[in-house]
Design an enzyme around this catalytic site. Structure first.
Site, PDB file in Angstrom:
ATOM      1  N   ARG A 226      11.370   3.565   2.525  1.00  0.00           N
ATOM      2  CA  ARG A 226      11.086   2.684   3.657  1.00  0.00           C
ATOM      3  C   ARG A 226      12.334   1.865   3.930  1.00  0.00           C
ATOM      4  NH1 ARG A 226       5.908  -1.208   4.252  1.00  0.00           N
ATOM      5  NH2 ARG A 226       5.021   0.782   4.867  1.00  0.00           N
TER       6      ARG A 226
ATOM      7  N   ARG B  17       0.806  -1.225   0.000  1.00  0.00           N
ATOM      8  CA  ARG B  17       0.000   0.000   0.000  1.00  0.00           C
ATOM      9  C   ARG B  17       0.839   1.275   0.000  1.00  0.00           C
ATOM     10  NH1 ARG B  17      -3.273  -3.844   1.614  1.00  0.00           N
ATOM     11  NH2 ARG B  17      -1.342  -4.585   2.527  1.00  0.00           N
ATOM     12  N   THR B  18       1.793   1.352   0.902  1.00  0.00           N
ATOM     13  CA  THR B  18       2.528   2.614   1.035  1.00  0.00           C
ATOM     14  C   THR B  18       3.268   2.926  -0.260  1.00  0.00           C
ATOM     15  OG1 THR B  18       2.791   2.158   3.373  1.00  0.00           O
ATOM     16  CG2 THR B  18       4.221   3.855   2.456  1.00  0.00           C
TER      17      THR B  18
ATOM     18  N   HIS C  33       5.775   5.716  11.223  1.00  0.00           N
ATOM     19  CA  HIS C  33       5.156   5.608   9.911  1.00  0.00           C
ATOM     20  C   HIS C  33       4.205   6.802   9.756  1.00  0.00           C
ATOM     21  CE1 HIS C  33       3.715   4.002   6.268  1.00  0.00           C
ATOM     22  NE2 HIS C  33       3.378   2.781   6.634  1.00  0.00           N
TER      23      HIS C  33
ATOM     24  N   LYS D 212      25.260  -5.535  -2.591  1.00  0.00           N
ATOM     25  CA  LYS D 212      26.731  -5.584  -2.629  1.00  0.00           C
ATOM     26  C   LYS D 212      27.325  -4.895  -1.410  1.00  0.00           C
ATOM     27  CE  LYS D 212      26.708  -5.017  -7.674  1.00  0.00           C
ATOM     28  NZ  LYS D 212      27.092  -4.051  -8.722  1.00  0.00           N
TER      29      LYS D 212
HETATM   30  C1  NCD Z   1       2.056  -1.262   7.963  1.00  0.00           C
HETATM   31  C2  NCD Z   1       3.574  -1.128   7.976  1.00  0.00           C
HETATM   32  O1  NCD Z   1       4.265  -1.419   7.026  1.00  0.00           O
HETATM   33  O2  NCD Z   1       4.032  -0.686   9.027  1.00  0.00           O
HETATM   34  N1  NCD Z   1       1.544  -1.401   6.680  1.00  0.00           N
HETATM   35  C3  NCD Z   1       1.312  -0.299   5.922  1.00  0.00           C
HETATM   36  O3  NCD Z   1       2.174   0.499   5.655  1.00  0.00           O
HETATM   37  N2  NCD Z   1       0.069  -0.128   5.480  1.00  0.00           N
HETATM   38  C4  NCD Z   1       1.554  -2.261   8.925  1.00  0.00           C
HETATM   39  C5  NCD Z   1       2.056  -3.678   8.883  1.00  0.00           C
HETATM   40  O4  NCD Z   1       2.900  -4.058   8.095  1.00  0.00           O
HETATM   41  O5  NCD Z   1       1.576  -4.457   9.724  1.00  0.00           O
END
Ligand code: NCD
Length: 512
Positions: free
Chosen positions: A116, A65-66, A144, A94
């Protein structure tokens, strides 16, 4: 006493690294923008390709999703998007350090980075080293912020308010980054927060303390979800973060114990919940665990798929604010955060010299000229001696007295150093180890100066973060120098610049 200069540290557009950087007004303004984008479907109308406008999407850790909603939001505004989804196939494999990877994208003319990473503080570290803004799409268990914004947007959209609501955060509150950022943000609103988690996966104590210090409220910890279900307006479910557990039998056992404890189903909701309760989940849910059973999906309670869609609008609103492609809102971003970190110059507290005598007991020491460190916390003298590298200096005799009687405190240690003036870094170490110390400068057997060192903020290269997954830890080989902010002097409390965790003096190691 020297004047302490309190200036805000932020000097450039860092993007969005931590929800703590935002004020309540920043959040509400982003919610208004997202609402407008959603209503007017502005993202469809504005699909024009801007020449030479690029956003990098660097996902060192798994995401659906993100990443997809961020990339779609960027493309909807005409940005060209490039990067990677997972490190397979990149030079990270590497051994390339994070700093080098992100620098490349700045060099190629990208205007912002969405990233991320599995280490706490990775986005902060990247932003520190770049002149383009960074949007944090999740850094380890730490935070997040974009998820929190879309969570709050979804709550606001449904309830037309955030203040006055009763909200429960359920599941893995230890490793879940979404609930960490969400709790931070909720401290800016007048809400009642309930924390529900399996034993051992509780919200870290320092996060609870942070929440309380900003909101003046204490979150209510409960073990049985049923108990509170009837009161709630918002139920925020989360997945047990399997990937954060230690590998091996122990981790597996810890995971097994925690999973399946809080499972939500339609029956439970219909029996106990208010009719207008909304169920949120950042998703993904874990199919081996199903913390929300599929029979909830088609009930009016379920808002998690709408929540995920809202991520698109919120991320578009955010990109607009940060890169300022078109201003649908005139406020500057981010506005001055109530939690802005303050910079403070070092100082020293001049202490009165009573009689100028500092000879000590004849059995202890005699110091004609040099520095006498007095009122060292009892039994800490030897540690201080090593920390100050006094074993390595030549030409100065050092006398260490431990466990001697003190008029002020019951017992103390004293270090008498012949012919040595301490360096600034040494003074900070003394202040860290023994906040009640006094430093006496002695000339001709008389004390000519008596003072107590005051720590500057931030502190560079002096402390080692106790969070093993913080990017500043040397074992990660990312070369993020140690930076800590002094949150309180006595008792000492410091906050890591990267992972934002708070440590007391006893919880943190001094680098030496
Ligand atoms: C979350 C994350 O990656 O922290 N997911 C997200 O970004 N929608 C929650 C999760 O992975 O449980």
């Amino acid at each position: 006493m020297e004047q302490l200069d309190n200036t805000e540290i932020r000097t450039k557009n860092d993007g969005l690294i931590s929800i703590r950087d935002l004020s309540r007004e920043d959040i509400l303004s982003l919610i208004r923008d997202s609402q407008k984008i959603k209503e007017e479907k502005m993202y469809v109308r504005e699909s024009v390709v801007r020449s030479n406008s690029k956003i990098a999407s660097l996902f060192f850790e798994n995401s659906t999703r993100t990443r997809v909603s961020s990339e779609t939001a960027a493309r909807n505004q005409g940005f060209y998007v490039n990067g990677f989804a997972g490190v397979e196939g990149t030079s990270v494999k590497k051994g390339e350090p994070l700093m080098d990877t992100v620098r490349m994208f700045e060099g190629y003319g990208y205007q912002a980075i969405i990233m991320r990473h599995e280490l706490a503080g990775a986005a902060r570290f990247a932003a520190d080293n770049l002149n383009i803004p960074v949007i944090n799409g999740g850094d380890g268990s730490s935070g997040h912020p974009t998820q929190t914004l879309l969570d709050l947007f979804t709550i606001y959209e449904d309830k037309q308010r955030i203040d006055g609501l009763k909200i429960a955060l359920v599941g893995d509150l230890k490793y879940g980054r979404t609930v960490h950022s969400l709790l931070d943000a909720l401290s800016l609103f007048d809400v009642e927060v309930y924390l529900v988690s399996p034993n051992g996966l509780n919200m870290p104590q320092w996060k609870v303390a942070d929440y309380t210090s900003v909101s003046g409220k204490v979150p209510i910890v409960v073990t049985d979800l049923k108990e509170i279900l009837s009161k709630l307006d918002v139920l925020y479910m989360t997945r047990i973060q399997r990937e954060r557990f230690h590998l091996g039998i122990e981790g597996e056992a810890e995971f097994k114990k925690a999973s399946g404890l809080f499972v939500l189903n339609r029956d439970l909701l219909e029996r106990y919940a208010k009719k207008d309760l909304i169920v949120l989940h950042p998703l993904p849910r874990d199919k081996n665990n199903m913390e929300i059973s599929t029979d909830v999906d088609n009930t009016p309670y379920a808002k998690y798929f709408i929540q995920a869609q809202n991520g698109l609008y919120m991320r578009e609103a955010l990109i607009r604010k940060i890169i300022n492609t078109s201003s649908i809102s005139s406020s500057t971003f981010p506005a001055k955060s109530p939690r802005a970190l303050l910079k403070r110059s070092p100082g020293s507290l001049n202490l009165p010299i009573i009689d100028g005598q500092k000879k000590g007991d004849k059995y202890h020491y005699r110091l004609d000229e040099g520095t006498l460190i007095d009122h060292i916390e009892v039994n800490q003298g030897l540690k201080l001696y090593k920390m100050l590298d006094l074993d390595k200096i030549s030409g100065s005799e050092v006398v260490l007295c431990t466990n001697i009687r003190s008029k002020q405190f019951e017992r103390k240690d004293v270090l008498a150093i012949h012919k040595l003036i301490l360096s600034t870094q040494q003074l900070y170490k003394i202040a860290l180890l023994s906040p009640k110390h006094t430093i006496n400068i002695i000339k001709g057997q008389r004390v000519i100066k008596k003072e107590r060192a005051i720590l500057p903020s931030p502190l560079y290269d002096l402390l080692i973060c106790n969070n093993p997954l913080c990017i500043s830890r040397s074992e990660h080989n990312e070369f993020a120098r140690s930076i800590f902010y002094v949150e309180s002097d006595d008792p000492l409390q410091v906050r890591c610049h990267y992972c934002e965790e708070i440590f007391s003096r006893k919880e943190i190691s001094i680098a030496y």
